[in-house]
Write a protein that holds these residues in place. Structure first.
Motif, short mmCIF file in Angstrom:
data_model
loop_
_atom_site.label_atom_id
_atom_site.label_comp_id
_atom_site.label_asym_id
_atom_site.label_seq_id
_atom_site.Cartn_x
_atom_site.Cartn_y
_atom_site.Cartn_z
N LEU A 2 10.21 6.54 3.39
CA LEU A 2 9.07 7.26 2.10
C LEU A 2 7.46 6.02 1.95
O LEU A 2 7.60 4.95 2.21
CB LEU A 2 9.94 7.16 0.73
N LYS A 3 6.79 6.86 1.82
CA LYS A 3 5.50 6.65 1.46
C LYS A 3 4.53 6.94 0.40
O LYS A 3 4.67 8.35 0.40
CB LYS A 3 4.50 6.34 2.85
N ALA A 4 4.04 6.23 -0.30
CA ALA A 4 3.25 6.22 -1.52
C ALA A 4 1.42 6.01 -1.25
O ALA A 4 2.03 4.76 -1.40
CB ALA A 4 3.52 6.03 -2.75
N SER A 5 0.81 6.72 -1.18
CA SER A 5 -0.97 5.73 -1.19
C SER A 5 -1.25 5.98 -1.91
O SER A 5 -2.05 8.07 -1.76
CB SER A 5 -0.74 5.96 0.37
N TYR A 6 -2.60 5.14 -3.05
CA TYR A 6 -3.58 6.60 -4.14
C TYR A 6 -4.90 5.04 -3.41
O TYR A 6 -4.74 4.14 -3.14
CB TYR A 6 -3.16 5.96 -5.08
N GLU A 7 -5.75 6.48 -3.97
CA GLU A 7 -7.16 5.55 -3.37
C GLU A 7 -8.04 5.37 -4.80
O GLU A 7 -7.85 6.68 -5.43
CB GLU A 7 -7.53 5.91 -2.56
N PHE A 8 -8.73 4.55 -5.81
CA PHE A 8 -9.89 5.10 -7.18
C PHE A 8 -10.63 4.32 -6.60
O PHE A 8 -10.80 3.20 -5.95
CB PHE A 8 -8.65 4.40 -7.99
N GLU A 9 -11.49 4.66 -6.64
CA GLU A 9 -12.98 4.54 -6.25
C GLU A 9 -13.53 2.89 -7.03
O GLU A 9 -13.41 1.76 -6.86
CB GLU A 9 -13.64 5.01 -6.19
N ASN A 10 -13.00 3.34 -8.81
CA ASN A 10 -13.13 2.34 -10.07
C ASN A 10 -11.77 2.73 -10.58
O ASN A 10 -11.47 3.89 -10.34
CB ASN A 10 -13.91 2.80 -11.05
N SER A 54 -3.00 -10.51 -23.14
CA SER A 54 -4.50 -9.52 -23.06
C SER A 54 -5.76 -9.88 -21.77
O SER A 54 -6.82 -9.14 -22.15
CB SER A 54 -5.34 -11.77 -24.07
N ASP A 55 -4.73 -10.33 -20.70
CA ASP A 55 -5.79 -10.36 -19.31
C ASP A 55 -6.07 -8.30 -19.37
O ASP A 55 -5.38 -7.63 -19.04
CB ASP A 55 -4.94 -10.22 -18.28
N GLY A 56 -7.89 -8.16 -19.05
CA GLY A 56 -7.56 -6.67 -18.14
C GLY A 56 -8.68 -6.43 -17.55
O GLY A 56 -9.44 -7.93 -18.23
N TYR A 57 -8.36 -6.16 -16.32
CA TYR A 57 -9.77 -6.34 -15.22
C TYR A 57 -10.60 -4.85 -14.62
O TYR A 57 -9.40 -4.40 -14.94
CB TYR A 57 -8.71 -7.27 -14.15
N TYR A 58 -11.51 -4.96 -14.75
CA TYR A 58 -11.87 -4.02 -13.70
C TYR A 58 -11.73 -4.21 -12.03
O TYR A 58 -12.77 -4.85 -11.84
CB TYR A 58 -14.03 -3.91 -14.67
N LEU A 59 -11.30 -3.19 -11.59
CA LEU A 59 -11.72 -3.17 -10.51
C LEU A 59 -12.47 -1.91 -8.89
O LEU A 59 -12.66 -1.34 -9.75
CB LEU A 59 -9.98 -2.92 -9.40
N LYS A 60 -13.27 -2.29 -8.52
CA LYS A 60 -13.45 -1.54 -7.53
C LYS A 60 -13.35 -1.46 -6.35
O LYS A 60 -12.52 -2.44 -5.39
CB LYS A 60 -15.35 -1.40 -7.74
N GLY A 61 -12.57 -0.18 -5.60
CA GLY A 61 -12.23 0.49 -4.66
C GLY A 61 -11.11 -0.16 -4.15
O GLY A 61 -10.41 -1.20 -3.38
N ILE A 62 -10.11 0.61 -4.92
CA ILE A 62 -8.02 -0.08 -5.12
C ILE A 62 -7.52 1.28 -3.87
O ILE A 62 -8.29 2.32 -3.98
CB ILE A 62 -8.80 0.27 -6.95
N LYS A 63 -6.51 1.05 -3.32
CA LYS A 63 -6.12 1.42 -2.21
C LYS A 63 -4.79 0.63 -2.27
O LYS A 63 -4.32 -0.64 -2.21
CB LYS A 63 -6.37 1.55 -0.68
N VAL A 64 -3.42 0.89 -2.87
CA VAL A 64 -2.19 1.00 -3.02
C VAL A 64 -1.65 2.30 -1.65
O VAL A 64 -1.73 2.45 -1.72
CB VAL A 64 -1.76 1.48 -4.42
N THR A 65 -0.32 0.69 -1.21
CA THR A 65 0.55 1.56 0.07
C THR A 65 1.28 1.29 -0.25
O THR A 65 1.76 0.15 -0.27
CB THR A 65 0.64 1.45 0.81
N ILE A 66 2.54 1.60 -0.62
CA ILE A 66 4.51 1.19 -1.14
C ILE A 66 5.06 2.47 -0.12
O ILE A 66 4.53 3.61 0.24
CB ILE A 66 4.69 1.55 -2.01
N GLU A 67 5.72 1.65 1.46
CA GLU A 67 6.37 1.75 2.22
C GLU A 67 7.81 2.11 2.04
O GLU A 67 8.23 0.25 1.71
CB GLU A 67 6.26 1.47 3.46
#
Length: 74
Positions: A2-10, A54-67
């Motif tokens: 099983l594999k899930a993959s997501y990408e977000f620019e911001n 309380s922590d929150g962070y803006y991220l750029k170029g996110i790639k998530v892969t779960i296998e």
């Protein structure tokens, strides 16, 4: 497999109440040699941030892969 993959620019990351815990289920006990790991903590380690409400962070170029090799219901 099983594999899930997501990408977000911001994106934005912050902790939420619900989550999942991972550990080596083949070991007899959870302990220093077999710790529980929250998925949220793994992500926070990647960005070198402390996991607090309380922590929150803006991220750029996110790639998530779960296998996952196999799933069996307990």
């Amino acid at each position: 497999m099983l594999k899930a993959s997501y990408e977000f620019e911001n994106g934005y990351v912050r902790p939420i109440y619900r989550g999942i815990v991972l550990w080596n289920g083949n070991e007899d006990e959870i302990g220093p040699d077999n710790p529980e790991r929250e998925f949220n903590d793994l992500a926070y380690e990647l960005i070198e941030a402390k996991h607090t409400r309380s922590d929150g962070y803006y991220l750029k170029g996110i790639k998530v892969t779960i296998e996952i090799e196999e799933v069996a219901r307990q």
